[in-house]
Design a protein around this motif. Sequence first.
Motif, PDB file in Angstrom:
ATOM      1  N   ARG A  74       0.754  -1.227   0.015  1.00 30.37           N
ATOM      2  CA  ARG A  74      -0.096  -0.059  -0.086  1.00 30.37           C
ATOM      3  C   ARG A  74       0.823   1.182   0.102  1.00 30.37           C
ATOM      4  O   ARG A  74       0.523   2.029  -0.809  1.00 30.37           O
ATOM      5  CB  ARG A  74      -0.748   0.042   1.230  1.00 30.37           C
TER       6      ARG A  74
ATOM      7  N   GLU B 199       2.519   1.630  -3.674  1.00 31.20           N
ATOM      8  CA  GLU B 199       1.151   2.118  -4.250  1.00 31.20           C
ATOM      9  C   GLU B 199       1.273   3.620  -4.173  1.00 31.20           C
ATOM     10  O   GLU B 199       0.968   4.279  -5.286  1.00 31.20           O
ATOM     11  CB  GLU B 199       0.163   1.299  -4.389  1.00 31.20           C
ATOM     12  N   CYS B 200       1.217   4.064  -2.887  1.00 37.67           N
ATOM     13  CA  CYS B 200       0.842   5.647  -2.694  1.00 37.67           C
ATOM     14  C   CYS B 200       2.053   6.247  -3.295  1.00 37.67           C
ATOM     15  O   CYS B 200       1.854   7.285  -4.099  1.00 37.67           O
ATOM     16  CB  CYS B 200       0.743   5.760  -1.172  1.00 37.67           C
TER      17      CYS B 200
ATOM     18  N   LEU C 281      -0.928   5.511   6.777  1.00 35.16           N
ATOM     19  CA  LEU C 281      -0.204   4.279   7.140  1.00 35.16           C
ATOM     20  C   LEU C 281       0.835   4.342   8.204  1.00 35.16           C
ATOM     21  O   LEU C 281       1.624   3.338   8.457  1.00 35.16           O
ATOM     22  CB  LEU C 281       0.539   3.751   5.829  1.00 35.16           C
TER      23      LEU C 281
END
Length: 128
Positions: free
Chosen positions: A13, A16-17, A29
């Motif tokens: 994640r 991907e950010c 996160l």
Amino acid sequence: MTTREDASALVQRMQECFNSRQFDQAADLHTPGFFSHPLGTTGFEAGKDAWRTLVARFPGMRVIAQDILVDGDKAAVRSTVEGIAAPDGDAQPMLFEIFRIDDGRFAEMWGASTGFPSSASPEDLTAG
């Protein structure tokens, strides 16, 4: 204890950010007290600034986790870096990071890199 699946999903994640340039979403996160040892800062704001600096220098930069190893509340990640030309045919740039995970979020990070062009490694961001 952090499972390999949870740590892998969290790392993916975050990457991907970064890869989609959704830096504000990555803040969720990280714990409020997140500490970056390479930057010497608390909180994720300096991390977002470092990411912005990196993509300004290397607009096509992407990171892809190759290995994620989990031990207790720590995850070690080896990532390849795409979109940066390796100097003189050297090996592709790589990032090595260790994260401490607390309640499903990044709480602490140590990191190093290799293969970046001179004066352009992520560790040099604190100087510029």
